[in-house]
Structures are given as C-alpha cells and as structure tokens.
Design an enzyme around this catalytic site. Structure first.
Site, PDB file in Angstrom:
ATOM      1  N   ARG A   1     -33.165  15.935 -37.537  1.00 39.61           N
ATOM      2  CA  ARG A   1     -34.302  15.612 -38.343  1.00 39.61           C
ATOM      3  C   ARG A   1     -35.678  16.258 -37.847  1.00 39.61           C
ATOM      4  O   ARG A   1     -36.178  16.937 -38.639  1.00 39.61           O
ATOM      5  CB  ARG A   1     -34.459  14.144 -38.526  1.00 39.61           C
ATOM      6  CG  ARG A   1     -35.243  13.895 -39.753  1.00 39.61           C
ATOM      7  CD  ARG A   1     -35.259  12.374 -40.009  1.00 39.61           C
ATOM      8  NE  ARG A   1     -35.839  11.493 -39.029  1.00 39.61           N
ATOM      9  CZ  ARG A   1     -35.460  10.126 -39.156  1.00 39.61           C
ATOM     10  NH1 ARG A   1     -35.077   9.578 -40.119  1.00 39.61           N
ATOM     11  NH2 ARG A   1     -36.060   9.476 -38.083  1.00 39.61           N
TER      12      ARG A   1
ATOM     13  N   LYS B   1     -40.248  14.370 -41.762  1.00 41.43           N
ATOM     14  CA  LYS B   1     -41.111  13.218 -41.052  1.00 41.43           C
ATOM     15  C   LYS B   1     -42.328  13.909 -40.517  1.00 41.43           C
ATOM     16  O   LYS B   1     -42.205  14.332 -39.336  1.00 41.43           O
ATOM     17  CB  LYS B   1     -40.231  12.670 -39.974  1.00 41.43           C
ATOM     18  CG  LYS B   1     -40.551  11.272 -39.764  1.00 41.43           C
ATOM     19  CD  LYS B   1     -39.445  10.410 -38.853  1.00 41.43           C
ATOM     20  CE  LYS B   1     -39.946   8.978 -38.464  1.00 41.43           C
ATOM     21  NZ  LYS B   1     -39.947   8.187 -39.556  1.00 41.43           N
TER      22      LYS B   1
ATOM     23  N   GLU C   1     -38.378   4.984 -52.059  1.00 44.90           N
ATOM     24  CA  GLU C   1     -38.427   4.244 -50.706  1.00 44.90           C
ATOM     25  C   GLU C   1     -39.627   3.519 -50.551  1.00 44.90           C
ATOM     26  O   GLU C   1     -40.584   3.695 -51.353  1.00 44.90           O
ATOM     27  CB  GLU C   1     -38.030   5.186 -49.575  1.00 44.90           C
ATOM     28  CG  GLU C   1     -39.162   6.237 -49.330  1.00 44.90           C
ATOM     29  CD  GLU C   1     -38.668   6.847 -48.059  1.00 44.90           C
ATOM     30  OE1 GLU C   1     -38.613   6.280 -47.066  1.00 44.90           O
ATOM     31  OE2 GLU C   1     -38.850   8.130 -48.154  1.00 44.90           O
TER      32      GLU C   1
HETATM   33  C1  LIG Z   1     -39.101   7.157 -40.061  1.00 45.06           C
HETATM   34  C2  LIG Z   1     -39.099   6.647 -41.557  1.00 45.06           C
HETATM   35  C3  LIG Z   1     -37.910   5.895 -42.185  1.00 45.06           C
HETATM   36  C4  LIG Z   1     -37.062   5.189 -41.388  1.00 45.06           C
HETATM   37  O1  LIG Z   1     -36.341   6.194 -40.544  1.00 45.06           O
HETATM   38  P1  LIG Z   1     -35.066   5.492 -39.405  1.00 45.06           P
HETATM   39  O2  LIG Z   1     -34.560   6.945 -38.990  1.00 45.06           O
HETATM   40  O3  LIG Z   1     -34.252   4.585 -40.078  1.00 45.06           O
HETATM   41  O4  LIG Z   1     -36.190   4.927 -38.289  1.00 45.06           O
HETATM   42  C5  LIG Z   1     -38.129   5.674 -43.673  1.00 45.06           C
HETATM   43  N1  LIG Z   1     -38.888   6.332 -44.447  1.00 45.06           N
HETATM   44  C6  LIG Z   1     -39.978   7.012 -43.700  1.00 45.06           C
HETATM   45  C7  LIG Z   1     -40.992   7.708 -44.844  1.00 45.06           C
HETATM   46  C8  LIG Z   1     -39.972   7.198 -42.377  1.00 45.06           C
HETATM   47  O5  LIG Z   1     -41.127   8.077 -41.992  1.00 45.06           O
END
Ligand SMILES: *Cc1c(COP(=O)(O)O)cnc(C)c1O
Length: 345
Positions: free
Chosen positions: A83, A185, A221
């Site tokens: 990622r 991210k 989300e």
């Molecule tokens: C990091 C993050 C998540 C959760 O991801 P995981 O890999 O399960 O920790 C969900 N939404 C956003 C916007 C994030 O930055």
C-alpha cells in the site's frame, strides 16, 4: 532475551513515546541508501523542503505484539509495504522496495524489543512508517530527495474493557474527491479532515462517516477506518466506491476473508446507499482499522435523524464473532491463512 522496560503497559494511551531506535533511509541521486537504525528522533529539513510546501508525504500504520508463546510478530506487513508503494507512486515519490520495507520493520522492532508490550497486556508496539520530500522545491514539481523513516511507539489497548459501541455522524464535509487521493494513505487526506473531526467530537460523536462526494448518496468510510455492515439475512455487506475513493483497509480485507472462508458467511462487496442505512436494512455495523480491529457502531446520526443500528448497549453478535476470530488469529490462538502472522523475534 531482552529485559522489558518497566512500564504500566495496561495504562498506556494512544500517544507518542520516544523509544531507542528509528529506522531511516534517504533517497538521493536517484536511489535509496542502505538504511540504518538511528537514535536521533528529530528531523532537520531545509525551509524549502517539498513536504513543507506541497505536502508530498505518506505513511503507514501497523503493530507488533507478543503472542501467547512469547513470540514477537506483526500482521500482514506485506500489505502495508504494497500500500505504501502504491501511495508513493500516486504522489510521484520513489516507492520504497517492498522487501526492504518488511526487513526494515523487522529490524526496528527487534532493536526496540524492550518496548514490545507483553502478551495479555492488550498493548502493542505501534509501527509508523513515513515518507516525505526533503529535497528543495519552489516551482510545483516532485522533489528530488526523500526520507523514509520508521518510528515505533508502545500504545495501550484501544478498548480497555472490550469493544464498546460508538455513535457516529454523517459529516457535512467530504473526505476525498472522486478519482482523487481517497484510496491512498497520505497525510493530506487527514489535514482537511481535522476540522470535521474536531466538530464531530465537539458534538459528541466518536467519528465521522463520509458519503461519496460525487453524489452524496453512497456510504464510503469513516475518517480513519472503513465501515462494514451486517444485514437482516446475516450477510456481511462491504461498501465499494464507484469513484475508487475508499482507503483499502488491511483489517477490512482480512475480515472479508475471515467471514467468507473461516466463518462461512455470505459477503457482498458492493456500493451501499445511505438510504439502506436509513431504511433500517442493517442490524450491525462496525468501523475497521488496525488500531481497534472493529469498533461496533451503535447509532448513526444524519442531520437531525438518529438511526439505531444495534444500539449502544453492547456489540452485536456478528461484529463480536468477527473481531474475536481476527484477534485470535493475530494472537496465534487459532491458525489463520498462511503468511498473515509474521514472526520478528
Ligand atoms: C489507515 C486507514 C484505514 C484503516 O486501514 P488498516 O489497514 O485496516 O489499518 C481506513 N481508512 C483510512 C482513511 C485510513 O487512513
């Protein structure tokens, strides 16, 4: 066997505590250097560094913890490596090689073994890889120098007394533009969400739920976690985005596998209309991410409307089952799919 630091592990919060070492590698002259552990926890930058002007930055989050047999492990670090690789490419940053990412995680966790909380404490060692433009830029363009760094810090259990339902609200703000950067991210996605976050907390909500910003019709989300639902038939319903603006949560993707392959549930990954939530189609909901695994959602507020999902008394049975199964895999209590739990020491 290293000696553990003398700490009250159970009372740690989710705050930064400096440990002994961080990992650092620099990109210069078109390549990453070999990378080292450092005890210097400050970063000195040119006032003209790209990160400061055009926000070329991305990060990851995962955790290391101790299993019942006393092994230090982490969960699916290959997916964090992948990622971050994809995120870096989207931001015109040089991706850090995936195999080196995993090696660096192992190296920095081992060096800070004394800070890895013991089994049963509920605490973990949070691992935060971060990458930013250190090269100087004035005109808008990608920088030519970068730093990749991994810091680690012990953090307490997200829920001290089991998972407690939360009340969230639909934000009046948008999180990510259609076909923008919602699926990577990057810190920039958080900078613009802070105001929404502060307002939600001030209004008594634990988190924001975001709708798709193109039509404000579909569920996307939460601010820092994906959302999943259970309908009346017991199907796990997982929102998909028409505009690819949901962050690919590793927890959510793991829960889909757990539900489908280990628990024999039906899983439906599809766009989910907010009207389905309003109509009472869902009997359970949960926010999923590394920090809490699953936070059960008791209620969702939208303007003046308060929608009861599974109530504020206790987590619903499916969220409880999913959370317990995944945490049992993580702790080594039950065997999960091959390669999920990676041994560090
Ligand atoms: C990091 C993050 C998540 C959760 O991801 P995981 O890999 O399960 O920790 C969900 N939404 C956003 C916007 C994030 O930055």
């Amino acid at each position: 066997m290293s000696t553990k630091k003398d700490m009250d592990w159970g009372s740690l919060g989710f705050t930064f505590m400096q440990t002994d070492y961080s990992y650092v590698s620099n990109w210069k002259d078109g390549k990453w250097d070999s990378g080292v552990l450092t005890s210097d926890h400050t970063v000195t930058l040119s006032e003209c560094a790209g990160i400061l002007h055009y926000c070329q930055e991305c990060f990851e989050g995962l955790k290391a913890y101790t299993t019942e047999e006393g092994k230090i492990v982490c969960f699916r670090p290959d997916l964090n490596a992948e990622r971050m690789y994809d995120t870096a490419e989207r931001l015109c940053m040089p991706p850090f090689p995936k195999d080196r990412f995993i090696e660096a995680v192992k190296q920095v966790v081992k060096a800070n073994e004394a800070y890895v909380p013991p089994f049963g404490s509920g605490a973990t060692l949070y691992i935060r890889p971060v990458m930013y433009a250190t090269g100087e830029v004035i005109g808008v363009k990608p920088a030519d120098e970068y730093q990749f760094r991994i810091l680690v810090t012990p953090v307490g259990p997200y829920y001290k007394g089991g998972a407690v339902p939360i009340h969230i609200c639909v934000s009046k703000y948008d999180r990510a533009a259609p076909r923008g950067t919602g699926n990577i991210k990057a810190g920039l996605n958080y900078a613009m969400s802070l105001q929404a976050n502060v307002e939600a907390h001030a209004n008594g909500f634990a988190e924001n739920l975001y709708l798709d910003s193109e039509s404000r019709t579909y569920v996307e989300e939460a601010g820092g976690a994906n959302i999943i639902f259970v309908n009346k038939e017991g199907t796990l319903v997982v929102p998909q985005s028409h505009t690819d603006s949901i962050l690919p949560s590793i927890t959510r993707r793991s829960l889909v596998v757990v539900a489908r392959d280990l628990l024999g549930m039906t899983v439906d990954e599809r766009p989910v209309k907010f009207s389905e939530v309003e109509n009472g189609d869902f009997v359970e909901a949960g926010l999923c991410g590394t920090a809490a695994v699953i936070s059960p959602v008791g209620k969702i507020s939208y303007n003046d409307e308060e929608i009861d999902i599974s109530g504020m008394e206790a987590a619903g049975p499916v969220m409880t089952k999913l959370r317990n199964t995944l945490t049992d895999i993580q702790s080594g209590k039950i065997e999960g799919p091959e390669g999920w739990v990676v041994e560090i020491a």
